[in-house]
Design a protein around this motif. Sequence first.
Motif, PDB file in Angstrom:
ATOM      1  N   GLN A   1       0.834  -1.355  -0.033  1.00  0.00           N
ATOM      2  CA  GLN A   1       0.005   0.172   0.019  1.00  0.00           C
ATOM      3  C   GLN A   1       0.651   1.301   0.142  1.00  0.00           C
ATOM      4  O   GLN A   1       0.601   2.200  -0.742  1.00  0.00           O
ATOM      5  CB  GLN A   1      -0.928   0.038   1.217  1.00  0.00           C
ATOM      6  CG  GLN A   1      -2.224   0.905   1.331  1.00  0.00           C
ATOM      7  CD  GLN A   1      -2.880   1.105   2.315  1.00  0.00           C
ATOM      8  OE1 GLN A   1      -2.426   1.368   3.557  1.00  0.00           O
ATOM      9  NE2 GLN A   1      -4.089   0.566   2.328  1.00  0.00           N
ATOM     10  N   ASP A   2       1.924   1.238   0.757  1.00  0.00           N
ATOM     11  CA  ASP A   2       2.822   2.381   0.875  1.00  0.00           C
ATOM     12  C   ASP A   2       3.463   2.628  -0.668  1.00  0.00           C
ATOM     13  O   ASP A   2       3.621   3.666  -1.066  1.00  0.00           O
ATOM     14  CB  ASP A   2       3.888   2.366   1.989  1.00  0.00           C
ATOM     15  CG  ASP A   2       3.258   2.185   3.247  1.00  0.00           C
ATOM     16  OD1 ASP A   2       2.269   2.998   3.355  1.00  0.00           O
ATOM     17  OD2 ASP A   2       3.896   1.877   4.434  1.00  0.00           O
TER      18      ASP A   2
ATOM     19  N   ARG B   1       0.825   3.908  -2.969  1.00  0.00           N
ATOM     20  CA  ARG B   1       0.192   5.276  -2.731  1.00  0.00           C
ATOM     21  C   ARG B   1       1.485   6.164  -2.901  1.00  0.00           C
ATOM     22  O   ARG B   1       1.320   7.541  -3.524  1.00  0.00           O
ATOM     23  CB  ARG B   1      -0.195   5.460  -1.103  1.00  0.00           C
ATOM     24  CG  ARG B   1      -1.474   4.915  -0.870  1.00  0.00           C
ATOM     25  CD  ARG B   1      -1.616   4.940   0.754  1.00  0.00           C
ATOM     26  NE  ARG B   1      -2.979   4.837   1.078  1.00  0.00           N
ATOM     27  CZ  ARG B   1      -3.704   4.912   2.101  1.00  0.00           C
ATOM     28  NH1 ARG B   1      -2.855   5.307   3.302  1.00  0.00           N
ATOM     29  NH2 ARG B   1      -5.051   4.672   2.384  1.00  0.00           N
TER      30      ARG B   1
ATOM     31  N   THR C   1      -4.039  10.181   6.771  1.00  0.00           N
ATOM     32  CA  THR C   1      -3.476   8.601   6.891  1.00  0.00           C
ATOM     33  C   THR C   1      -2.753   8.348   7.960  1.00  0.00           C
ATOM     34  O   THR C   1      -2.249   7.208   8.526  1.00  0.00           O
ATOM     35  CB  THR C   1      -2.788   8.261   5.575  1.00  0.00           C
ATOM     36  OG1 THR C   1      -1.509   8.904   5.453  1.00  0.00           O
ATOM     37  CG2 THR C   1      -3.345   8.313   4.506  1.00  0.00           C
TER      38      THR C   1
ATOM     39  N   PRO D   1       4.605   6.556   2.732  1.00  0.00           N
ATOM     40  CA  PRO D   1       4.316   6.854   1.355  1.00  0.00           C
ATOM     41  C   PRO D   1       4.841   8.157   0.647  1.00  0.00           C
ATOM     42  O   PRO D   1       5.106   8.407  -0.469  1.00  0.00           O
ATOM     43  CB  PRO D   1       2.737   6.854   1.276  1.00  0.00           C
ATOM     44  CG  PRO D   1       2.336   6.078   2.363  1.00  0.00           C
ATOM     45  CD  PRO D   1       3.219   6.471   3.466  1.00  0.00           C
TER      46      PRO D   1
END
Length: 256
Positions: free
Chosen positions: A107-108, A111, A224, A229
């Motif tokens: 996810q990092d 993103r 977040t 990210p």
Amino acid sequence: MTVELQRPATRRMLGTETLLVLGLSLGQSAVYATVSIIAKLTADGPLSKQTAALNTSASPRPWLDLTYQLLGIVFALLPVLLAVHLLARDPGDPARTLGLDARRPGQDLARGAGLAALIGLPGLALFWAAAQLGVNATLVPAALPELWWTVPVLILAAVQNSVLEEVIVVGYLVTRLRQLNWRIGAIVATSALLRGSYHLYQGFGAFVGNVVMGVVFSLFYLRTRRVMPLVVAHTLLDVVAFVGYALLPREWFDWL
């Protein structure tokens, strides 16, 4: 009998701590950048005819130059370790507080890549416009000699810049200003203006572009609570700029 003495952190203590961390890191860079832009504006010749060089050589001797480059990268990261150490006094793990852990690598990365595209493409257009208006100095992203270690050092420099800026100017600063009960608008503005100010040595186009980047990044972090990210995005942007300039034909960058 052992008596443990522990004073709770007051607003004054947190404020002083924040100023000291910034004074040892990017706040100091902002002061030097401000002096640099004043020097450029008061020098003979327009701003657009002057040069702002990054990643410059420190010695004509290659191994000594490499040593200086690596030392500069290592010591530039000490304020990050200091900030994390100071945050360790708060409840919880400071890495989790900052979102600087490896809990969400996929996810990092996704993103971060998205943020890099969001910032990078309009950023190129802004740099081109600033160059046409003459409000930027001529930017040289990489001025190292062509040696076997040039590209690895440029990549390490990109990572160092990213970790330093995103941890200090976003993660640490936003966290401390929230603890000081600053309004969200003031927090975002302070983080963004600080980011723009230490890029002033490049010119006013770079200042505006980095302020916009700072607004986007600080709002992302507030939503977040993850700085990783931002580190990914910033690293991608700097690697493309540094390594691309070092490897691609120089005439491709005449517009800078």
